[in-house]
Design an enzyme around this catalytic site. Structure first.
Site, PDB file in Angstrom:
ATOM      1  N   ASP A  36      -3.312  -0.764   4.428  1.00  0.00           N
ATOM      2  CA  ASP A  36      -1.986  -0.218   4.133  1.00  0.00           C
ATOM      3  C   ASP A  36      -1.674  -0.292   2.638  1.00  0.00           C
ATOM      4  OD1 ASP A  36       0.409   0.977   4.743  1.00  0.00           O
ATOM      5  OD2 ASP A  36       1.416  -0.885   5.321  1.00  0.00           O
ATOM      6  N   ARG A  40       2.007   3.791  -1.779  1.00  0.00           N
ATOM      7  CA  ARG A  40       2.668   3.046  -2.857  1.00  0.00           C
ATOM      8  C   ARG A  40       1.767   2.910  -4.076  1.00  0.00           C
ATOM      9  NH1 ARG A  40       4.119  -1.718   0.801  1.00  0.00           N
ATOM     10  NH2 ARG A  40       2.811  -0.497   2.209  1.00  0.00           N
ATOM     11  N   HIS A  53      -4.841   7.776  -0.696  1.00  0.00           N
ATOM     12  CA  HIS A  53      -5.764   7.831   0.450  1.00  0.00           C
ATOM     13  C   HIS A  53      -7.194   8.069  -0.045  1.00  0.00           C
ATOM     14  CE1 HIS A  53      -2.327   7.684   2.963  1.00  0.00           C
ATOM     15  NE2 HIS A  53      -1.959   8.924   2.821  1.00  0.00           N
ATOM     16  N   LEU A 147     -24.469  -3.946  11.301  1.00  0.00           N
ATOM     17  CA  LEU A 147     -23.001  -4.019  11.289  1.00  0.00           C
ATOM     18  C   LEU A 147     -22.474  -2.918  12.195  1.00  0.00           C
ATOM     19  CD1 LEU A 147     -20.230  -4.942   9.896  1.00  0.00           C
ATOM     20  CD2 LEU A 147     -20.619  -3.050   8.309  1.00  0.00           C
ATOM     21  N   ARG A 207       3.385  -6.980   9.934  1.00  0.00           N
ATOM     22  CA  ARG A 207       3.471  -6.507  11.315  1.00  0.00           C
ATOM     23  C   ARG A 207       2.120  -5.962  11.769  1.00  0.00           C
ATOM     24  NH1 ARG A 207       7.556  -2.929   8.699  1.00  0.00           N
ATOM     25  NH2 ARG A 207       6.436  -1.121   7.875  1.00  0.00           N
ATOM     26  N   GLU A 220      -7.011 -14.920  13.770  1.00  0.00           N
ATOM     27  CA  GLU A 220      -6.325 -15.488  12.610  1.00  0.00           C
ATOM     28  C   GLU A 220      -5.769 -14.343  11.773  1.00  0.00           C
ATOM     29  OE1 GLU A 220      -5.771 -18.646  12.271  1.00  0.00           O
ATOM     30  OE2 GLU A 220      -7.039 -19.220  13.963  1.00  0.00           O
TER      31      GLU A 220
HETATM   32  C1  IPE Z   1      -0.501   1.316   9.831  1.00  0.00           C
HETATM   33  O1  IPE Z   1       0.055   1.662   8.604  1.00  0.00           O
HETATM   34  C2  IPE Z   1      -1.528   2.315  10.235  1.00  0.00           C
HETATM   35  C3  IPE Z   1      -2.687   2.443   9.355  1.00  0.00           C
HETATM   36  C4  IPE Z   1      -3.003   1.708   8.330  1.00  0.00           C
HETATM   37  C5  IPE Z   1      -3.583   3.482   9.745  1.00  0.00           C
HETATM   38  P1  IPE Z   1       1.481   2.346   8.520  1.00  0.00           P
HETATM   39  O2  IPE Z   1       1.844   2.402   7.076  1.00  0.00           O
HETATM   40  O3  IPE Z   1       1.513   3.604   9.277  1.00  0.00           O
HETATM   41  O4  IPE Z   1       2.409   1.269   9.279  1.00  0.00           O
HETATM   42  P2  IPE Z   1       3.980   1.142   9.408  1.00  0.00           P
HETATM   43  O5  IPE Z   1       4.494   2.423   9.961  1.00  0.00           O
HETATM   44  O6  IPE Z   1       4.536   0.900   8.041  1.00  0.00           O
HETATM   45  O7  IPE Z   1       4.204  -0.023  10.294  1.00  0.00           O
HETATM   46  C1  IPE Z   2      -2.099   3.432   4.775  1.00  0.00           C
HETATM   47  O1  IPE Z   2      -1.382   3.661   3.611  1.00  0.00           O
HETATM   48  C2  IPE Z   2      -2.920   4.622   5.172  1.00  0.00           C
HETATM   49  C3  IPE Z   2      -2.485   5.287   6.411  1.00  0.00           C
HETATM   50  C4  IPE Z   2      -1.494   4.933   7.164  1.00  0.00           C
HETATM   51  C5  IPE Z   2      -3.248   6.435   6.813  1.00  0.00           C
HETATM   52  P1  IPE Z   2       0.063   4.287   3.668  1.00  0.00           P
HETATM   53  O2  IPE Z   2      -0.055   5.756   3.598  1.00  0.00           O
HETATM   54  O3  IPE Z   2       0.823   3.785   4.844  1.00  0.00           O
HETATM   55  O4  IPE Z   2       0.699   3.727   2.332  1.00  0.00           O
HETATM   56  P2  IPE Z   2       2.159   3.171   2.123  1.00  0.00           P
HETATM   57  O5  IPE Z   2       2.406   2.115   3.157  1.00  0.00           O
HETATM   58  O6  IPE Z   2       3.088   4.325   2.292  1.00  0.00           O
HETATM   59  O7  IPE Z   2       2.168   2.638   0.727  1.00  0.00           O
HETATM   60 MG    MG Z   3       2.040   2.181   5.151  1.00  0.00          MG
END
Ligand code: IPE
Ligand code: IPE
Ligand code: MG
Length: 263
Positions: A36, A40, A53, A147, A207, A220
């Site tokens: 995640d 940002r 991405h 792996l 979360r 963990e």
């Molecule tokens: C969780 O990330 C899903 C992936 C990393 C693929 P999100 O950015 O979608 O999660 P929420 O919505 O903030 O919980």
């Molecule tokens: C996780 O990064 C990648 C996917 C959910 C596909 P985000 O796209 O959720 O990035 P943030 O949380 O908005 O920074």
């Molecule tokens: Mg996100």
């Protein structure tokens, strides 16, 4: 006759954390990651989210190398959640294309490095060409043992439990007479892997976001503010270090653990 040594070892390695006590090792055998913070990361650099991405794919490549180096046997990455369809259509489209491109580009090198690729999640909403590419990549790499790399795409923990129950019901229509944890587990998407030892979520949120709900029972949990594209080797080592300091009690007391495995 009871199970022989190798069968016992396999049972211990794949033990359910609620029915048995799995063997713990210094290095996690299975690591599950919520990657995640891509959006940002890009925003901080005044770039469109999709650039985050794109950079995130490079982090994946590095993490795979690290896992091979440390002899981690299973790496499971959350690439697209069942709730990510709620994002703007352009971003969803970009992510699907990126997935397809990365798959095509990387499959040969995964195979050369003896990596088995598995995709979990609901494929019914994917483009048929993507479904075909996934199927071919899985088939090509199915016997690799160095792996196992699992990509969770259009995956949701609740979807997984529901589809497992539905499939179990199809083979055992009279579920009212009861069923076991093992019977259900056999239909869950990750039945081929031990439960994750370590869960990592980058990007600061604390979360689970509907990831592996069933399998994370005794995993963990490690949360870091580092954004996914910045999650480098040093950041990974910190996660492993934190894991090594955990005492995996599985419901027992600390005293029981120090008295040895058979106490
Ligand atoms: C969780 O990330 C899903 C992936 C990393 C693929 P999100 O950015 O979608 O999660 P929420 O919505 O903030 O919980
Ligand atoms: C996780 O990064 C990648 C996917 C959910 C596909 P985000 O796209 O959720 O990035 P943030 O949380 O908005 O920074
Ligand atoms: Mg996100």
């Amino acid at each position: 006759m009871g199970p022989n040594f190798f069968e016992r070892l396999k049972l211990a390695l794949f033990a359910s954390s609620t029915l048995d006590i799995p063997v713990s090792s210094e290095v996690p055998r299975h690591i599950a990651v919520i990657m995640d913070g891509n959006g940002r990361w890009a925003k901080k650099r005044f770039m469109p989210r999709i650039m985050g991405h794109k950079r995130g794919v490079e982090t994946v490549r590095d993490l795979i190398k690290q896992c091979i180096h440390y002899e981690v046997k299973y790496l499971t990455l959350f690439a697209f959640s069942s709730e990510n369809w709620r994002r703007p259509a352009d971003e969803v489209k970009f992510l699907m294309n990126l997935f397809m491109e990365a798959l095509k580009r990387e499959v040969d090198s995964l195979h050369q490095n003896q990596i088995r690729l598995v995709m979990i999640g609901d494929r019914s909403r994917f483009d048929p060409l993507l479904v075909k590419a996934i199927h071919e990549a899985e088939k090509l790499t199915q016997h690799n043992t160095r792996l196992t790399l699992t990509i969770a795409a259009n995956y949701g923990g609740r979807w997984d439990i529901m589809q497992a129950l539905q499939r179990l019901m199809a083979t055992k229509p009279d579920l009212s007479s009861g069923f076991s944890e093992e019977e259900l587990n056999a239909y869950l998407s990750m039945h081929y892997a031990p439960e994750p030892d370590l869960f990592i979520r980058t990007g600061g949120e604390k979360r689970i976001s509907n990831f592996l709900l069933w399998q994370l029972a005794y995993t963990e949990l490690y949360f870091t503010d580092t954004l996914w594209p910045d999650f480098d080797d040093a950041a990974f080592r910190l996660a492993l270090q934190s894991y090594r300091q955990r005492e995996r009690r599985y419901g027992r007391t600390s005293e029981q653990l120090s008295a040895g495995p058979h106490a």
